[in-house]
Design a protein around this motif. Structure first.
Motif, PDB file in Angstrom:
ATOM      1  N   ILE A 315       0.827  -1.213   0.000  1.00  0.00           N
ATOM      2  CA  ILE A 315       0.000   0.000   0.000  1.00  0.00           C
ATOM      3  C   ILE A 315       0.862   1.265   0.000  1.00  0.00           C
ATOM      4  CG2 ILE A 315      -0.267   0.148   2.516  1.00  0.00           C
ATOM      5  CD1 ILE A 315      -3.059   0.963  -0.002  1.00  0.00           C
ATOM      6  N   THR A 316       2.008   1.215   0.657  1.00  0.00           N
ATOM      7  CA  THR A 316       2.858   2.409   0.710  1.00  0.00           C
ATOM      8  C   THR A 316       3.186   2.898  -0.696  1.00  0.00           C
ATOM      9  OG1 THR A 316       3.783   1.541   2.743  1.00  0.00           O
ATOM     10  CG2 THR A 316       4.947   3.376   1.738  1.00  0.00           C
ATOM     11  N   GLU A 393       6.547  -0.095  10.686  1.00  0.00           N
ATOM     12  CA  GLU A 393       6.652  -0.752  11.982  1.00  0.00           C
ATOM     13  C   GLU A 393       7.122   0.310  12.966  1.00  0.00           C
ATOM     14  OE1 GLU A 393      10.245  -3.201  12.279  1.00  0.00           O
ATOM     15  OE2 GLU A 393      10.732  -2.510  10.277  1.00  0.00           O
ATOM     16  N   PRO A 394       6.993   0.021  14.257  1.00  0.00           N
ATOM     17  CA  PRO A 394       7.493   1.003  15.223  1.00  0.00           C
ATOM     18  C   PRO A 394       8.996   1.200  15.017  1.00  0.00           C
ATOM     19  CG  PRO A 394       6.158  -0.698  16.298  1.00  0.00           C
ATOM     20  CD  PRO A 394       6.409  -1.166  14.897  1.00  0.00           C
ATOM     21  N   ASP A 416       7.378  10.050  11.338  1.00  0.00           N
ATOM     22  CA  ASP A 416       7.125   8.631  11.606  1.00  0.00           C
ATOM     23  C   ASP A 416       5.633   8.437  11.359  1.00  0.00           C
ATOM     24  OD1 ASP A 416       6.550   6.157  12.697  1.00  0.00           O
ATOM     25  OD2 ASP A 416       7.458   6.561  14.651  1.00  0.00           O
ATOM     26  N   THR A 417       5.313   7.791  10.259  1.00  0.00           N
ATOM     27  CA  THR A 417       3.929   7.758   9.780  1.00  0.00           C
ATOM     28  C   THR A 417       3.278   6.424  10.093  1.00  0.00           C
ATOM     29  OG1 THR A 417       4.598   6.916   7.617  1.00  0.00           O
ATOM     30  CG2 THR A 417       4.550   9.302   7.883  1.00  0.00           C
ATOM     31  N   TRP A 418       2.231   6.448  10.890  1.00  0.00           N
ATOM     32  CA  TRP A 418       1.502   5.210  11.193  1.00  0.00           C
ATOM     33  C   TRP A 418       0.258   5.105  10.317  1.00  0.00           C
ATOM     34  CZ3 TRP A 418      -3.506   4.242  12.409  1.00  0.00           C
ATOM     35  CH2 TRP A 418      -3.816   2.897  12.658  1.00  0.00           C
ATOM     36  N   GLN A 420      -2.100   1.832   7.696  1.00  0.00           N
ATOM     37  CA  GLN A 420      -2.287   0.424   7.320  1.00  0.00           C
ATOM     38  C   GLN A 420      -2.830   0.333   5.896  1.00  0.00           C
ATOM     39  OE1 GLN A 420      -5.394  -0.242  10.388  1.00  0.00           O
ATOM     40  NE2 GLN A 420      -3.869  -1.531  11.399  1.00  0.00           N
ATOM     41  N   THR A 421      -2.747  -0.854   5.320  1.00  0.00           N
ATOM     42  CA  THR A 421      -3.350  -1.095   4.012  1.00  0.00           C
ATOM     43  C   THR A 421      -4.807  -0.616   4.019  1.00  0.00           C
ATOM     44  OG1 THR A 421      -1.964  -3.067   3.824  1.00  0.00           O
ATOM     45  CG2 THR A 421      -3.821  -2.891   2.288  1.00  0.00           C
ATOM     46  N   ASP A 505      -3.712  -2.837  16.367  1.00  0.00           N
ATOM     47  CA  ASP A 505      -2.474  -2.408  17.021  1.00  0.00           C
ATOM     48  C   ASP A 505      -2.730  -2.040  18.478  1.00  0.00           C
ATOM     49  OD1 ASP A 505      -0.394  -2.561  15.120  1.00  0.00           O
ATOM     50  OD2 ASP A 505      -1.141  -0.773  14.106  1.00  0.00           O
ATOM     51  N   ILE A 517       2.899   3.711  19.119  1.00  0.00           N
ATOM     52  CA  ILE A 517       2.343   2.466  18.595  1.00  0.00           C
ATOM     53  C   ILE A 517       3.196   1.312  19.089  1.00  0.00           C
ATOM     54  CG2 ILE A 517       1.607   1.249  16.510  1.00  0.00           C
ATOM     55  CD1 ILE A 517       0.343   4.068  16.788  1.00  0.00           C
ATOM     56  N   ARG A 520       1.310  -5.047  16.656  1.00  0.00           N
ATOM     57  CA  ARG A 520       0.061  -5.790  16.496  1.00  0.00           C
ATOM     58  C   ARG A 520      -0.288  -6.560  17.762  1.00  0.00           C
ATOM     59  NH1 ARG A 520      -2.528  -4.570  11.604  1.00  0.00           N
ATOM     60  NH2 ARG A 520      -3.829  -6.310  12.251  1.00  0.00           N
ATOM     61  N   ASN A 526       4.930  -8.659  11.787  1.00  0.00           N
ATOM     62  CA  ASN A 526       5.482  -7.653  10.891  1.00  0.00           C
ATOM     63  C   ASN A 526       6.981  -7.922  10.718  1.00  0.00           C
ATOM     64  OD1 ASN A 526       6.428  -5.217   9.777  1.00  0.00           O
ATOM     65  ND2 ASN A 526       4.766  -4.078  10.734  1.00  0.00           N
ATOM     66  N   GLY A 529       8.606  -4.854   7.975  1.00  0.00           N
ATOM     67  CA  GLY A 529       7.513  -4.056   7.425  1.00  0.00           C
ATOM     68  C   GLY A 529       6.581  -4.865   6.529  1.00  0.00           C
TER      69      GLY A 529
HETATM   70  C1  WT7 Z   1       0.703  -2.370  10.249  1.00  0.00           C
HETATM   71  C2  WT7 Z   1       0.053  -2.196   8.905  1.00  0.00           C
HETATM   72  C3  WT7 Z   1       1.105   1.385   6.138  1.00  0.00           C
HETATM   73  C4  WT7 Z   1       2.125   1.010   5.289  1.00  0.00           C
HETATM   74  C5  WT7 Z   1       2.953  -0.172   5.589  1.00  0.00           C
HETATM   75  C6  WT7 Z   1       2.344  -1.283   6.367  1.00  0.00           C
HETATM   76  C7  WT7 Z   1       2.446  -1.363  11.416  1.00  0.00           C
HETATM   77  C8  WT7 Z   1       2.861   0.720  10.064  1.00  0.00           C
HETATM   78  C9  WT7 Z   1       3.829   2.008  11.509  1.00  0.00           C
HETATM   79  C10 WT7 Z   1       4.474   3.013  12.292  1.00  0.00           C
HETATM   80  C11 WT7 Z   1       4.358   1.577  14.131  1.00  0.00           C
HETATM   81  C12 WT7 Z   1       3.493   0.794  12.142  1.00  0.00           C
HETATM   82  C13 WT7 Z   1       1.230  -1.436  12.305  1.00  0.00           C
HETATM   83  C14 WT7 Z   1       0.083  -1.530  11.319  1.00  0.00           C
HETATM   84  N1  WT7 Z   1       2.902   0.013  11.214  1.00  0.00           N
HETATM   85  N2  WT7 Z   1       3.422   1.918  10.224  1.00  0.00           N
HETATM   86  N3  WT7 Z   1       4.849   4.188  11.765  1.00  0.00           N
HETATM   87  N4  WT7 Z   1       4.717   2.745  13.594  1.00  0.00           N
HETATM   88  N5  WT7 Z   1       3.757   0.588  13.446  1.00  0.00           N
HETATM   89  O1  WT7 Z   1       1.019  -1.542   6.015  1.00  0.00           O
HETATM   90  O2  WT7 Z   1       1.127  -4.012   5.756  1.00  0.00           O
HETATM   91  O3  WT7 Z   1      -1.075  -2.871   6.202  1.00  0.00           O
HETATM   92  O4  WT7 Z   1       0.685  -3.041   7.985  1.00  0.00           O
HETATM   93  O5  WT7 Z   1       2.062  -1.939  10.167  1.00  0.00           O
HETATM   94  O6  WT7 Z   1       1.301  -2.591  13.084  1.00  0.00           O
HETATM   95  O7  WT7 Z   1      -1.076  -2.136  11.837  1.00  0.00           O
HETATM   96  P1  WT7 Z   1       0.392  -2.914   6.424  1.00  0.00           P
END
Ligand code: WT7
Length: 650
Positions: A315-316, A393-394, A416-418, A420-421, A505, A517, A520, A526, A529
Motif C-alpha cells: 500500500i505504501t 513498523e514502530p 514517523d507515519t503510522w 495500514q493497508t 495495534d 504504537i 500488532r 510484521n 515491514g
Molecule cells: C501495520 C500495517 C502502512 C504502510 C505499511 C504497512 C504497522 C505501520 C507504523 C508506524 C508503528 C506501524 C502497524 C500496522 N505500522 N506503520 N509508523 N509505527 N507501526 O502496512 O502491511 O497494512 O501493515 O504496520 O502494526 O497495523 P500494512
C-alpha cells in the motif's frame, strides 16, 4: 507486547521542527495544526468538501459523507477519475514538461518521464488494455518489477475504471494463484523478469506456474513487458508482448468518469485467519485522502525530488509513490533494486547524484544501514535532503536518532507515519514544520482522524496506559469493504470493539497526547515491514507431508523488527532432522514467498493447548524468548513437558 518494547513512556527527548525547514513549510506551528485539526473533527463534511475542491470532478457531489456504520460513502453522487487527477490535470499547467517520474534500474539505467510523456504512455497502455477486451469493473492482477511501467499500468487501469490488484513481486506462485482467483482476474500483467541483487526475478515463470493446468480459469490474457530479456515460457493465444501490443497504440485515450464509490483497486493483506483480505478502496475518497496527506506530511513542493523506497506491491507504494504524489504534481524518484547492490552505498549515492530532497523508508532498512557502518552514508553529499520519513513498523529510538543525525544531519525533520493497508493513507504522523517529534512516537493524528486508546469495552484507558488503538470516525481514505466478503469486513474492523474502527495495534498515549504504537495485538506479524498472518504460515507448514501440527509466533528481532518462530509436531514415522527443518523453511518460501522465511523451526512432541483446544501462543512466545520464569527449557523434551504441564493448568 509491553515487555518486548520496553517502557516507552520514559522516552522524553523532544525535537522541535528544524528552523530552516519550518520557514517554508505549509503548516508552520502546532497552533496552526491544532486549529485546522479541530475544525476537521468538528465539521468533517465542511473540511473534506473544501479539500476536494482542489481536484477535478466530472460531476460534483450532493453530499460529502454518508455514514451508516460500517458503510461509508464519500463525495456521494460525484464523478471523478484518479488518472485524470494524477496526470491530465497537470498538462494545462507549467508542470506539463516537468518530470513526473525519475527512474533508476538496478543495473544503472536511468529514465525520466515528464507529465506529458507519462500521459502518452498511460494512454497507449490503456488502449492496449481495451484491445485485450478489458473494461470498467474488470479485475486485473499486476505482478511486475519496480519499473515505470508498473506505475503506468496502475494509471492506465485507473483511467478506464479497471480494478487493479497488485501482487508484490516477492510472492510465490501459490500466493499469486490464490489472489488471482479470489478477485477472478481477467488478465495478469507481468514482465519477463526484474533485477534484484544482480539476479533476475523470474516473474513470468512464476505467473505461468500460478496459472498452470487451468488453475486460474478467469484469466484470458497475460501481458508481458520485456525488462531483462531472459528466456520465458510462452502460451500462444494467451500471452501478449507489451512492446508488440503497444507499437500501434494511440496516445489518445478518453478518460472514463467514475462514480466516486467505484472501486479504485484491491490490495491483499494478511489478517488473523489463513485467507488474505482483499482490501477495497474507492476512487473519490482515496484520491482526496492520499493527495492531501502526501501534500502536508511530506510538505511536497514542485521543486522536490521525492523518493519512497517501498515497493508498489504494498500500500505504501500505491498511496505514496503513485497516487498521492502524482495527484500533487510532484516528481517521484523510483528505484528498481536492492539497497546493497552493488554495495551498501547505493541509496546514498543515488540521493547525491539525483539531488533527492525527501526520503521515505522503513525502520528495518535503517537498522540494516546502521549495521553496515556510517561510512557508506557519510562519504556522500546528502545536502539535498530536507525531510525524512519512516513507515511500516514502530521505529526504535536508537534507529530514529541515527536517521536524524547521520542521514539528516539534524537539519531534516522526521515524520514517523503510522497507517495500514486498510486506512489507505497516513493517519498518525507529525507535520514536519509544526509538530515537535519524540523518537519512537508517531505523534499526533492527521486532519479528520480521531484515534483513541481503549480497553476491550471501548472505554478510553488513562494517559500512559496501554490499550487498543481504534479510530472513532471514518476518514476519506478508509477502505470500503473486503472484496467479496462484506461480513468479514464488518466483523474484523467494526465489531471487535463496538462502534469504532479496530486497527489491530496496541498503543499508548502520553501526557502530550502523543501516540506510541506498540505493534500488532492480533495474530499478524510484521517482518521488515511485511505483514504476515501466522495462520498463513501454519497453513503452509502443515502442507508438508511430515507435519502434523504447527503453531507460529512472532518474536522481536534486532534487524527485521519481528521474526517467525515455528513450533512443529511431526507425524509418526518422521524423524526430527535438520533436513526437514530446511524443507520446512523452503515450504514457507514456496507457499507464501521468500520474505516470509521463518527464522527458526522448533520440533516439539506436543503443542500447548487450552482445554478447548486453542493453542497457547503466549506460552510459546515465552518459550521462544527463553523467558527465565520457565526455567531451563533448551531441550525439545522440556518444551513438550512444559507444554503438557501448562496445558493441564489451564
Ligand atoms: C501495520 C500495517 C502502512 C504502510 C505499511 C504497512 C504497522 C505501520 C507504523 C508506524 C508503528 C506501524 C502497524 C500496522 N505500522 N506503520 N509508523 N509505527 N507501526 O502496512 O502491511 O497494512 O501493515 O504496520 O502494526 O497495523 P500494512
Amino acid at each position: 507486547m509491553a515487555e518486548e518494547r520496553g517502557n516507552v513512556a520514559e522516552q522524553s527527548a523532544v525535537f522541535p521542527p528544524p528552523k530552516e525547514f519550518q520557514k517554508t513549510a505549509y503548516i508552520q506551528s502546532l497552533d496552526e495544526y491544532r486549529e485546522r485539526y479541530e475544525r476537521s473533527i468538528r465539521d468533517p463534511e465542511g473540511y473534506w468538501g473544501e479539500v476536494a475542491e482542489e481536484f477535478h470532478w466530472f460531476k460534483k457531489w450532493n453530499q460529502v459523507r454518508k455514514w451508516e456504520e460500517p458503510w461509508v460513502e464519500w463525495f456521494v453522487g460525484a464523478e471523478t477519475n484518479l488518472c485524470y487527477n494524477c496526470v491530465d490535470r497537470h498538462l494545462n499547467t507549467e508542470r506539463r514538461h516537468k518530470a513526473a517520474i525519475v527512474f533508476e534500474g538496478e543495473p544503472g539505467d536511468v529514465r525520466t518521464l515528464t507529465y506529458q510523456q507519462l500521459h502518452d504512455e498511460v494512454c497507449r497502455v490503456a488502449n492496449v488494455l481495451k484491445g485485450l477486451g478489458l473494461q470498467k469493473g474488470d479485475r486485473v492482477a499486476v505482478y511486475m518489477p519496480m519499473i515505470p511501467e508498473l506505475a503506468i499500468v496502475l494509471l492506465a487501469c485507473a483511467r478506464l475504471g479497471i480494478i487493479h490488484s497488485v501482487i508484490f513481486g516477492g510472492f510465490s506462485a501459490e500466493a499469486v494463484r490464490e489472489r488471482v482467483n479470489d478477485a477472478t482476474c481477467k488478465a495478469v500483467i507481468t514482465a519477463d523478469g526484474g533485477w534484484r541483487r544482480a539476479k533476475i526475478v523470474p516473474l513470468k515463470e512464476t505467473v505461468d506456474k500460478a496459472l498452470a493446468d487451468g488453475a486460474c480459469p478467469s484469466v484470458e490474457k497475460v501481458l508481458v513487458f520485456k525488462r531483462c530479456g531472459n528466456d520465458i515460457p510462452w502460451t500462444e493465444g494467451r500471452d501478449v508482448w507489451w512492446h508488440e501490443a503497444i507499437a500501434e497504440a494511440s496516445t489518445d485515450c478518453p478518460v472514463e468518469p467514475l462514480d466516486a464509490q467505484h472501486p479504485a483497486f484491491i490490495l491483499y493483506t494478511s489478517g488473523s485467519t489463513g485467507k488474505p483480505k482483499g482490501v477495497q478502496h474507492a476512487v473519490g475518497g482515496y484520491m482526496v485522502y492520499t493527495a492531501h496527506t502526501a501534500k502536508y506530511i511530506f510538505d511536497l513542493k514542485d521543486t522536490d525530488l521525492y523518493w519512497c523506497t517501498a515497493d508498489i506491491g504494498w500500500i505504501t507504494g500505491h498511496s505514496y509513490i503513485v497516487y498521492g504524489p502524482l495527484a500533487n504534481g510532484a516528481t517521484v524518484f523510483m528505484y528498481e533494486g536492492a539497497p546493497d547492490t552493488p554495495n551498501w552505498g547505493r541509496f546514498w549515492e543515488m540521493i547525491e547524484r539525483h539531488r533527492i530532497t525527501i526520503l521515505y523508508t522503513a525502520p528495518t532498512a535503517i537498522r540494516a544501514f546502521i549495521r553496515q557502518g556510517n561510512q557508506w552514508v557519510t562519504q556522500h553529499d546528502l545536502s539535498s535532503l530536507r525531510l525524512l520519513g519512516t513507515v511500516g513498523e514502530p521505529i526504535n529510538p536508537d534507529a530514529w536518532l541515527w536517521y536524524y543525525r547521520v542521514v539528516g544531519k539534524e537539519r531534516c525533520p522526521i515524520v514517523d507515519t503510522w497507517w495500514q493497508t486498510e486506512t489507505g493513507g497516513i493517519l498518525i504522523s507529525p507535520l514536519p514544520g509544526a509538530t515537535p517529534t519524540k523518537p519512537g512516537s508517531a505523534t499526533l493524528p492527521f486532519f479528520g482522524v480521531e484515534p483513541d486508546v481503549v480497553d476491550q469495552d471501548g472505554k478510553p484507558v488513562p494517559t500512559g496506559e496501554q490499550g487498543f488503538l481504534v479510530i472513532r470516525q471514518p476518514w476519506p481514505g478508509m477502505m470500503r469493504t473486503l472484496w467479496g466478503d462484506p461480513d468479514r469486513y464488518r466483523q474484523s474492523y467494526w465489531e471487535v470493539i463496538p462502534h469504532v474502527y479496530f486497527t489491530g495495534d496496541g498503543a499508548m498515549r502520553d501526557r502530550d497526547g502523543y501516540f506510541w504504537i506498540l505493534g500488532r495485538i492480533d495474530d499478524v506479524v510484521n517482518i521488515s515491514g511485511h505483514r504476515i498472518g501466522t495462520a498463513e504460515v501454519e497453513h503452509a507448514l502443515v502442507g508438508h507431508p511430515a507435519v502434523a501440527e504447527a503453531a507460529v509466533i512472532g518474536v522481536p528481532d534486532e534487524l527485521t523488527g519481528q521474526a517467525l518462530v515455528c513450533f512443529v509436531t511431526l507425524k509418526s514415522g518422521y524423524q526430527k532432522s535438520d533436513e526437514i527443518k530446511g524443507q520446512l523453511v523452503e515450504q514457507v518460501a514456496s507457499v507464501i514467498g521468500k520474505f516470509a522465511r521463518p527464522k527458526e523451526i522448533r520440533f516439539t512432541d506436543a503443542l500447548p493447548k487450552t482445554r478447548s483446544g486453542k493453542i497457547m501462543r503466549r506460552l510459546l512466545r515465552k518459550v521462544a524468548l527463553r523467558d527465565p520464569s520457565l526455567g531451563n527449557i533448551d531441550t525439545l523434551e522440556d518444551i513438550s513437558v512444559l507444554a503438557k504441564l501448562q496445558a493441564d493448568e489451564e
